[in-house]
Design a protein around this motif. Sequence first.
Motif, mmCIF file in Angstrom:
data_model
loop_
_atom_site.group_PDB
_atom_site.id
_atom_site.type_symbol
_atom_site.label_atom_id
_atom_site.label_comp_id
_atom_site.label_asym_id
_atom_site.label_seq_id
_atom_site.Cartn_x
_atom_site.Cartn_y
_atom_site.Cartn_z
ATOM 1 N N THR A 160 -45.916 -28.312 -22.104
ATOM 2 C CA THR A 160 -45.273 -29.585 -22.420
ATOM 3 C C THR A 160 -46.070 -30.750 -21.833
ATOM 4 N N ILE A 161 -46.621 -30.572 -20.650
ATOM 5 C CA ILE A 161 -47.387 -31.661 -20.036
ATOM 6 C C ILE A 161 -48.724 -31.890 -20.726
ATOM 7 N N ASP A 162 -49.226 -30.896 -21.447
ATOM 8 C CA ASP A 162 -50.505 -31.053 -22.148
ATOM 9 C C ASP A 162 -50.371 -31.935 -23.390
ATOM 10 N N ILE A 163 -49.149 -32.104 -23.878
ATOM 11 C CA ILE A 163 -48.927 -32.967 -25.050
ATOM 12 C C ILE A 163 -48.114 -34.204 -24.689
ATOM 13 N N LEU A 164 -47.907 -34.422 -23.377
ATOM 14 C CA LEU A 164 -47.187 -35.606 -22.914
ATOM 15 C C LEU A 164 -48.086 -36.832 -23.043
ATOM 16 N N LEU A 165 -47.609 -37.845 -23.738
ATOM 17 C CA LEU A 165 -48.375 -39.074 -23.939
ATOM 18 C C LEU A 165 -48.042 -40.131 -22.895
ATOM 19 N N GLU A 166 -46.780 -40.252 -22.554
ATOM 20 C CA GLU A 166 -46.386 -41.210 -21.525
ATOM 21 C C GLU A 166 -44.978 -40.893 -21.058
ATOM 22 N N ALA A 167 -44.635 -41.453 -19.909
ATOM 23 C CA ALA A 167 -43.284 -41.315 -19.382
ATOM 24 C C ALA A 167 -42.899 -42.610 -18.690
#
Length: 459
Positions: A160-167
Amino acid sequence: MSFTTGSDGFDALRQSIKAGKVLVPGSQEYEDSLRRWSETCVKPAAVVVKPASAGEVSDAIKFATTNGIPLTVKCGGHSTSGTSSCEGGMVIDLGLLRDVRVNPAEKTVTFGGGCLWQDVDQALWEHGLATVGGTVSDTGVGGLILGGGFGFLTPRYGLTIDILLEAEVVTADGRVLRVAEDENQDLFWAVRGAGQSFGVATSFTVRAFDQGPCYAGMVLLSPTALPTIVDFVNFVHEAQDANSAMVTGPTRFPPDGEEGYFCMIFYNGNEEEGKKFYRPILDAATLNTASVKTWPEVNSQLGQIASSRKLLGGATFVPPLKLEDVQRAAEKMFRFTEEHLGVQAAIQWEILPNSRVRSTSHKATAFAARDDAYQICPFWQWDDPELDGVVRRVNREVVTKLRESGVKTGVTQYNNYNIEDDVPPEKAYGSNVERLQRLKEKYDPTNIFHKWNSFRARR
């Protein structure tokens, strides 16, 4: 506690939490807010804050830190180590932050930190899309993402973190920050794998992907089929087919508690392709429920457990899987559940082909469990509180034995699976510990966020 404002001390907090809710003991809504996936994690908080915005999260954090109130964060409440509960302190419950916004043109989705994966799955499916989420749809998005995040689509797209763009993250000093590759890059690095120690994530934006129906379901097999299962696990690892994933292990089948093995199979393709890939398992099956399913159906097959008390453990194994290791763990589990009829259990070997995860450097994100290994999750469920101690003990014994075939150096576990004992930071974050400690000093020097595989900032 040093706060004295108002009859219960929270009048000032109520003045700042206008759209959200401030719950204290004495109401049914407060009692309901204490519920967790496992009743072993129900703890009486002094106050539960349900913010309706990142700004209200900031206000809650500032109130807690000003008044010396310990705090924690709840999204789905799925942790069995009690990290989303805070006895005598403040719980920031993100349950009101469940908005989901899909951008079909850009193939992205933005969702609130209080969402469950089923919220995201369903919203994306309406546009023929999916994203990497957990393997259980009633878990919260926040804990899974911030701890790394494996799912059935991991073999194809990564964590999931490999496709996380922003938070959007609210830090210990109450700042509301956008974290991405182009803004607050150091915190963006840290939240991808150690995020629970750095702030409250109030929203996420991730990539989404075209997704159609796929072949999946539960397959049951007799104990005599174990050599076939082990051989097939090793085949899945060697094949590294990014469309495949499976979870397998020993359990007792209802209604009579018959010993056996389950295989939760998944193939991101049509029925013909799925049956061809899983032919050895299907040929040995005593029961096969696999069929073509929608993505939301696939992600809702695990979970939804009826028992009130639950416990997860975590270990790894380095392939190839050995028959004797599975037999030894299964025998201990079967013996324990025979002696304690009120306990149900399963040990889950999670075979998500890992070449995509391993293709990313250990230092690219705070998450460093990118070795050639797979996760094992012992799972226990029961209702009688008198059994709490013996279940914890057998879980530790099983996990300790399983670790003998796991990763020996660096990161030895998946941090989203709860280990009851304190985990040394080096075992949780490997070579990334020193950088994380420096960032902890920068963003949370007083260790406000300390409940999840925490590490003390250097002094």
